[in-house]
Design an enzyme around this catalytic site. Structure first.
Site, PDB file in Angstrom:
ATOM      1  N   CYS A  27       8.715  31.830  29.740  1.00  0.00           N
ATOM      2  CA  CYS A  27       8.054  30.539  29.973  1.00  0.00           C
ATOM      3  C   CYS A  27       7.084  30.234  28.851  1.00  0.00           C
ATOM      4  O   CYS A  27       6.257  31.074  28.499  1.00  0.00           O
ATOM      5  CB  CYS A  27       7.235  30.588  31.255  1.00  0.00           C
ATOM      6  SG  CYS A  27       8.193  30.315  32.717  1.00  0.00           S
ATOM      7  N   TYR A 188       8.334  35.460  42.626  1.00  0.00           N
ATOM      8  CA  TYR A 188       8.628  34.039  42.826  1.00  0.00           C
ATOM      9  C   TYR A 188       9.455  33.899  44.103  1.00  0.00           C
ATOM     10  O   TYR A 188       9.655  34.867  44.836  1.00  0.00           O
ATOM     11  CB  TYR A 188       9.294  33.455  41.573  1.00  0.00           C
ATOM     12  CG  TYR A 188       8.350  33.534  40.379  1.00  0.00           C
ATOM     13  CD1 TYR A 188       7.178  32.777  40.353  1.00  0.00           C
ATOM     14  CD2 TYR A 188       8.589  34.414  39.324  1.00  0.00           C
ATOM     15  CE1 TYR A 188       6.282  32.867  39.295  1.00  0.00           C
ATOM     16  CE2 TYR A 188       7.690  34.521  38.262  1.00  0.00           C
ATOM     17  CZ  TYR A 188       6.538  33.743  38.256  1.00  0.00           C
ATOM     18  OH  TYR A 188       5.646  33.848  37.212  1.00  0.00           O
ATOM     19  N   LEU A 311       9.609  46.432  26.931  1.00  0.00           N
ATOM     20  CA  LEU A 311       9.115  47.281  25.851  1.00  0.00           C
ATOM     21  C   LEU A 311      10.212  48.035  25.117  1.00  0.00           C
ATOM     22  O   LEU A 311      10.112  49.249  24.919  1.00  0.00           O
ATOM     23  CB  LEU A 311       8.050  48.244  26.376  1.00  0.00           C
ATOM     24  CG  LEU A 311       6.661  47.635  26.606  1.00  0.00           C
ATOM     25  CD1 LEU A 311       5.682  48.703  27.074  1.00  0.00           C
ATOM     26  CD2 LEU A 311       6.136  46.967  25.334  1.00  0.00           C
ATOM     27  N   GLY A 333      11.933  40.806  24.471  1.00  0.00           N
ATOM     28  CA  GLY A 333      11.070  39.687  24.838  1.00  0.00           C
ATOM     29  C   GLY A 333       9.917  39.478  23.886  1.00  0.00           C
ATOM     30  O   GLY A 333      10.038  38.788  22.868  1.00  0.00           O
ATOM     31  N   ARG A 334       8.773  40.097  24.212  1.00  0.00           N
ATOM     32  CA  ARG A 334       7.578  39.862  23.390  1.00  0.00           C
ATOM     33  C   ARG A 334       7.792  40.249  21.935  1.00  0.00           C
ATOM     34  O   ARG A 334       7.245  39.604  21.029  1.00  0.00           O
ATOM     35  CB  ARG A 334       6.382  40.610  24.000  1.00  0.00           C
ATOM     36  CG  ARG A 334       5.891  39.957  25.285  1.00  0.00           C
ATOM     37  CD  ARG A 334       5.065  40.886  26.108  1.00  0.00           C
ATOM     38  NE  ARG A 334       5.851  42.053  26.522  1.00  0.00           N
ATOM     39  CZ  ARG A 334       5.366  43.045  27.251  1.00  0.00           C
ATOM     40  NH1 ARG A 334       4.095  43.031  27.634  1.00  0.00           N
ATOM     41  NH2 ARG A 334       6.141  44.037  27.600  1.00  0.00           N
TER      42      ARG A 334
HETATM   43  C1  FNR Z   1       8.046  36.408  30.529  1.00  0.00           C
HETATM   44  N1  FNR Z   1       8.950  36.963  31.429  1.00  0.00           N
HETATM   45  C2  FNR Z   1       9.721  36.132  32.205  1.00  0.00           C
HETATM   46  N2  FNR Z   1      10.674  36.643  33.041  1.00  0.00           N
HETATM   47  C3  FNR Z   1      11.496  35.843  33.721  1.00  0.00           C
HETATM   48  O1  FNR Z   1      12.359  36.333  34.438  1.00  0.00           O
HETATM   49  N3  FNR Z   1      11.398  34.495  33.606  1.00  0.00           N
HETATM   50  C4  FNR Z   1      10.471  33.900  32.827  1.00  0.00           C
HETATM   51  O2  FNR Z   1      10.443  32.668  32.703  1.00  0.00           O
HETATM   52  C5  FNR Z   1       9.550  34.732  32.142  1.00  0.00           C
HETATM   53  N4  FNR Z   1       8.546  34.211  31.388  1.00  0.00           N
HETATM   54  C6  FNR Z   1       7.831  35.024  30.520  1.00  0.00           C
HETATM   55  C7  FNR Z   1       6.964  34.451  29.592  1.00  0.00           C
HETATM   56  C8  FNR Z   1       6.347  35.240  28.632  1.00  0.00           C
HETATM   57  C9  FNR Z   1       5.466  34.592  27.603  1.00  0.00           C
HETATM   58  C10 FNR Z   1       6.568  36.627  28.637  1.00  0.00           C
HETATM   59  C11 FNR Z   1       5.914  37.505  27.601  1.00  0.00           C
HETATM   60  C12 FNR Z   1       7.369  37.193  29.589  1.00  0.00           C
HETATM   61  C13 FNR Z   1       9.270  38.401  31.368  1.00  0.00           C
HETATM   62  C14 FNR Z   1      10.191  38.679  30.176  1.00  0.00           C
HETATM   63  O3  FNR Z   1      11.456  38.072  30.350  1.00  0.00           O
HETATM   64  C15 FNR Z   1      10.401  40.202  29.985  1.00  0.00           C
HETATM   65  O4  FNR Z   1      11.035  40.709  31.122  1.00  0.00           O
HETATM   66  C16 FNR Z   1       9.093  40.933  29.757  1.00  0.00           C
HETATM   67  O5  FNR Z   1       8.337  40.280  28.747  1.00  0.00           O
HETATM   68  C17 FNR Z   1       9.323  42.398  29.380  1.00  0.00           C
HETATM   69  O6  FNR Z   1      10.085  42.523  28.212  1.00  0.00           O
HETATM   70  P1  FNR Z   1       9.395  42.786  26.770  1.00  0.00           P
HETATM   71  O7  FNR Z   1       8.522  41.596  26.478  1.00  0.00           O
HETATM   72  O8  FNR Z   1       8.585  44.043  26.881  1.00  0.00           O
HETATM   73  O9  FNR Z   1      10.543  42.906  25.811  1.00  0.00           O
END
Ligand code: FNR
Length: 371
Positions: A27, A188, A311, A333-334
Site C-alpha cells: 500500500c 483485515y 526479509l 517487498g521493502r
Molecule cells: C506491506 N505489506 C502488505 N501486504 C499485503 O498483503 N497487502 C498490502 O497492501 C501490503 N501493504 C504494505 C505496504 C508497505 C509499505 C509494506 C512495507 C508492506 C506487506 C508486504 O507485502 C510484505 O509481506 C512485507 O513487507 C514483508 O516482506 P519484506 O518487506 O520483508 O520483503
C-alpha cells in the site's frame, strides 16, 4: 539447466513468469477516492523496469468502506478499472506479469496513513478532510482500545461482499491484470473472520474452523469463477496469528487444502496482523526468511505452490529457498522499495547478464558500453 531457479521461468496456469521474483502488494496510501495517481505509475513502473517476474498491486478495496485509509486504491467502480488499466499495460510492456491484490480492510478500516500515526483518525485528521466511516467486521469488537467499533456484518452484507469480490475480479481482468490475489491476511476483514481472535459469531460464519473459513472459501470460489481459467489465483494468508489462542499452523494447512480444492494456485505465506498492539506486523524485528517455514510446510503438506515473503534480501538466500523446495516464488517487498532493480542486481550476482541484454534497451545499450 544451470540457470538458477530464481531466473528460470515458471508457468502458473496459462501465464508464464519470466523469473520467480515477485514484488508483493505494498500500500502506498497515495490514491484519491480509490483512483491511482501519477505516483503509482512511477512506483510500480520501477519494479517492471527493475525486472520483477510479477508485480502485485497493493491491496485494492472491493468496496469504498473496505479501504484502510483515504489513500487506498479501489476497484468498486468500473471507472477505477479504467484508470488501473494503464498500470497493468505498462507492467506487461516491460515484461512483468501484472497482478492485483483485492481485499477489504474490516475493522482496520478508517484509520490514519501509517506516517500520519498509524492509528485511529484523530480530530486533526478529520478536520483535515479524512472523514471517518464505520468499519465492518465479523463481530462488533474493535481492534483495540481507542479504535472505532465496527458494525457486525449480517448475511445480506456477506452476499453483497461476495458480489463485490467477484465484480472486482472481473474489473481487474478487464483492466488487463493477469492474476488476482485475495487478501486473507494481516487482521483485515477476511482474516478477522478466520481468526478466533476476531470472530465471535454464533451463526454459520463463525464458531469452529469450518464456520470461520466459510466466507473466505465462498469468496475464493466466486473469484475463481470470475477469473478466466488460464489466469492464476493467489491467496495471501497469515499462516499464524502468533498470539495465544489464535489461528495456528494446523488451521493454515486445512485452509490451504480447501483453497486448493477450489482452484487456488498459490498460497502467499505471511503472518500476523491480528494484534491489538499495532495495525501491521511487518515492523517487528524478525530474522531473514522468518516466514519461509510456513511456505515450506504448506507446500509439502498440501501439495500447492507457495510464495515466500518476509526479509528475503539476498539473492543467494532466495535461490536456496527455491532449491530446498520451500517455495515456488520469492517476494521481495521493502528491499524492492530500497532497490527497485533488485532482480537485475540479483542476476548480476549470478553473472547471468554481463552484457545487459535482458535490461530494457533504453538502459542496457548504454550500460554495456559504460566501461
Ligand atoms: C506491506 N505489506 C502488505 N501486504 C499485503 O498483503 N497487502 C498490502 O497492501 C501490503 N501493504 C504494505 C505496504 C508497505 C509499505 C509494506 C512495507 C508492506 C506487506 C508486504 O507485502 C510484505 O509481506 C512485507 O513487507 C514483508 O516482506 P519484506 O518487506 O520483508 O520483503
Amino acid at each position: 539447466d544451470k540457470t538458477p531457479l530464481l531466473f528460470q521461468p515458471i508457468q502458473l496456469r496459462g501465464i508464464t513468469l519470466p523469473n520467480r521474483i515477485v514484488v508483493p502488494p505494498m500500500c502506498m496510501y497515495s490514491a484519491e477516492e480509490g483512483f491511482p495517481t501519477d505516483f503509482h505509475m512511477a512506483h510500480l513502473g520501477k519494479f517492471a523496469i527493475g525486472g520483477a517476474g510479477m508485480v502485485i498491486l497493493e491491496v485494492t478495496a472491493v468496496t469504498r468502506d473496505g479501504r484502510i485509509t483515504h489513500g487506498d486504491l479501489g476497484i468498486w467502480d468500473d471507472e477505477h478499472a479504467k484508470k488501473l488499466a494503464p498500470l497493468a499495460a505498462f507492467l506487461k510492456s516491460e515484461g512483468s506479469v501484472p497482478a492485483i491484490q483485492i481485499g477489504h480492510s474490516g475493522r482496520k478500516g478508517s484509520m490514519q496513513r501509517p506516517w500520519k500515526g498509524n492509528g485511529p483518525l484523530t480530530p486533526e485528521d478529520i478536520a483535515g478532510g479524512d472523514t471517518p466511516w464505520q468499519p465492518e467486521a465479523p463481530s462488533a469488537v474493535p481492534l483495540a482500545d481507542g479504535w472505532l467499533t465496527p458494525r457486525e456484518l449480517d448475511l445480506d452484507d456477506m452476499k453483497r461482499l461476495r458480489g463485490a469480490f467477484a465484480d472486482a475480479t472481473k474489473r481487474a481482468v478487464d483492466a488487463g491484470f493477469e492474476s488476482v490475489e485475495i487478501h486473507c491476511a494481516h487482521g483485515y476483514l477476511l482474516q478477522t473472520f478466520l481468526s478466533p481472535l476476531g470472530n465471535f459469531r454464533t451463526d454459520a460464519y463463525g464458531g469452529d474452523l469450518q464456520g470461520r473459513m466459510r466466507l473466505s472459501l465462498e469468496i475464493a470460489e466466486d473469484v475463481r469463477e470470475a477469473l478466466p481459467d488460464n489466469l492464476p489465483l493467489f491467496v495471501r494468508i497469515s499462516a499464524v496469528d502468533a498470539i495465544e489462542g489464535g489461528w495456528e499452523m494446523e488451521d493454515s494447512l486445512v485452509f490451504a487444502k480447501e483453497l486448493k480444492d477450489r482452484g487456488v494456485d498459490v498460497i502467499d505465506c505471511s503472518s500476523g496482523g491480528q494484534t491489538p498492539k499495532g495495525a501491521t506486523n511487518f515492523k517487528l524485528n524478525r530474522s531473514p526468511g522468518y516466514q519461509v517455514p510456513y511456505a515450506a510446510e504448506i507446500r509439502r503438506d498440501v501439495g500447492i505452490m507457495t510464495q515466500a515473503v518476509g526479509l528475503i534480501t539476498d539473492p543467494h538466500h532466495a535461490e536456496e529457498i527455491l532449491q530446498a523446495g520451500d517455495a515456488d516464488l520469492i517476494a521481495i517487498g521493502r528491499e524492492a522499495l530500497y532497490n527497485p532493480f533488485w532482480p537485475r542486481h540479483a542476476a548480476d550476482a549470478f553473472r547471468l547478464d554481463e552484457d545487459f541484454e535482458t535490461w530494457p534497451p533504453q538502459y542496457g545499450w548504454w550500460l554495456d558500453k559504460r566501461a
